[in-house]
Design an enzyme around this catalytic site. Sequence first.
Site, PDB file in Angstrom:
ATOM      1  CG  ASP A 123      -1.935   1.146   1.155  1.00 18.55           C
ATOM      2  OD1 ASP A 123      -3.014   0.927   0.598  1.00 18.55           O
ATOM      3  OD2 ASP A 123      -1.613   2.238   1.648  1.00 18.55           O
ATOM      4  CB  ILE A 124       1.090   4.226  -2.229  1.00 20.64           C
ATOM      5  CG1 ILE A 124       1.438   3.354  -3.434  1.00 20.64           C
ATOM      6  CG2 ILE A 124       1.877   5.530  -2.279  1.00 20.64           C
ATOM      7  CD1 ILE A 124       1.103   3.974  -4.773  1.00 20.64           C
ATOM      8  CD  GLU A 132      -4.669   3.902  -1.524  1.00 19.15           C
ATOM      9  OE1 GLU A 132      -4.959   4.201  -0.375  1.00 19.15           O
ATOM     10  OE2 GLU A 132      -5.461   3.977  -2.473  1.00 19.15           O
TER      11      GLU A 132
END
Length: 610
Positions: free
Chosen positions: A475-476, A519
């Site tokens: 996950d960003i 994301e």
Amino acid sequence: MLFFLLVLSIPPLLFGNADGAFANGSCFSPEGDPAAAETLANAIRYYEDTSATQSFEDLLKDRSITWNRLPEKVPSFGFSNSAFWLQLNVCASKAQTEGAVLEIAYPLLDTIRVIGRVDQTIVYDVLSGDSFPFSQRPVKHRNFVFFLPNLQQDLSIYIRVQTKSAMQIPLQLSTAAEFFADNQQALLLQGLYFGIILAMVLYNAFLFFVLREHPYLLYVLFTTCYLSFQGVFQGLFQQFLFDSVWLQKHSLLIFGFLSIVFANLFAVSFLNLPAKNMLISSILRGVGWISSVAAILAAFLPYEIMVKLMLALATPSSLLIMFAGCKLWWTGHLPARIFTVAWSTLLVSFVLASFNKFGIVPRIFWTENILQIGSILQVILLSIALAERVNEEKRQRILAEQHLSTSLEEKVQERTLELNKALKQLEAANTELSQISHTDSLTQIANRRSFDLQLALEYKSATRGGYPLALVMIDIDHFKKFNDTYGHQVGDKVLRTVAKTLKPLAARPGDSIYRYGGEEFAVLLNNTDLVGAEIVAEKMRKSIEMTTVLIHDRSFFVTISAGLSIYNPRDHIGVISSPEDLMHQADIQLYKAKEKGRNRLEVWRDEEPS
């Protein structure tokens, strides 16, 4: 207060915020006048509130506000996020006996507030717009109509308009008698338009059921969607069919995009483009697919973005369709000639309507109603073209029967080649569709659908082969904040950069990377033990940490959080018994990584200690 009243009494050189304190000090009478539109335009002054936060009281108090003359007869400011205030004085003359009616003839305006003021007293304050249910309108009319109070004194009118659609405010101020007379004429014209289009729809639907020709069906679908588009655009659907704010806000775009879809498919089918020009056929079908997706996204994405996309798709595809028609016209194909003339009317109407909405051309009767005028001509001409197409096919069949005895073998071979070509095209289209459905269009890596299928296959293979399977969920960090700060286009650039950086690090046969959604990314590492998976996942984290994203000549660093889970069937203790369990454990580790400060890797494994 004394100073304020003194300032109000001084005729300003600029247009200040006093009631009707214009340079000429004039007011507008709602009585009938052949030049009423020009006279009304001269009586109106406007102010653009770029912040869209100023109240009516702020408007009166702010001494720095400058009221400007309208640049044209009908107020038209293109697409704008500002709130626009209009001000005019209404003379008490005939209005005090018959009543004055203010009409804003553009049903797509979001919020409209009309305030009437006599001296320092507000005597009229009404809120309307298509952001409110139709049942709450002060007058049940497809346009926004306001019956102003009957007074013995001149009335200062303030109008505040804010909308996501084109900022057009066509005003008409008339007596009640004049309004009802004009309204009857407008309803007659609208009835004629919808009656003609509906009659053509029913007629061609009947022909489809009789002849079973696909162009007739596509023509009916296109005309129906376009008819619905006009019904919403003219405010008639909200008045007669539905009283829904959501439908009013989104149905215009949905019907608009669907009109593009069926228009392109109709042109491809009518002109037989797959056999005569495969490139144009593919482009038109591609635009149709994009419009289909856009019709769905129109229910969720901002109106101002989607309406520009709709106009951007409609005009080029119309040009391409007309180009294809002209090429066939040149070859002497009579139905193509009629088709091209019909389509040129729609193209011209689309171009003029687009220019009208962007404020490039003024809003007059012809530019405002060009879509309806053009569509009537197009519908009639297309019906003639369809009939001529049927006649052309009959003529071709007669010629084919005349030469059947001497060229049967040649015809069979020709049909066989066409069939093989059609089968190859169908196979290519299915292959392309399958690839598109498994690929994320933004990052050009495999998508969620492909991940779900591959995870199930790899889990079965690992169980059957007895080798470990690792899953990394990524996950960003702080992506939503970054996206909100710099915009969606910049956010898309970050997603592409992350995908491009991660992809080479999962290059082993059997390893694969997916965009899971938003994301989030997922990485499957086939036949990889815990140690190897940790090395790969940590390498991914560090590579992203060291990768810069260039935005507006500035370099930004992004980081990721990752959760790792591993399934080893040889040391299995029962916690993971399905692909969903493997993913669930990876998600748990991902959330732990976020809770512990982000930019880190958390690991879980399903095996007993040795």
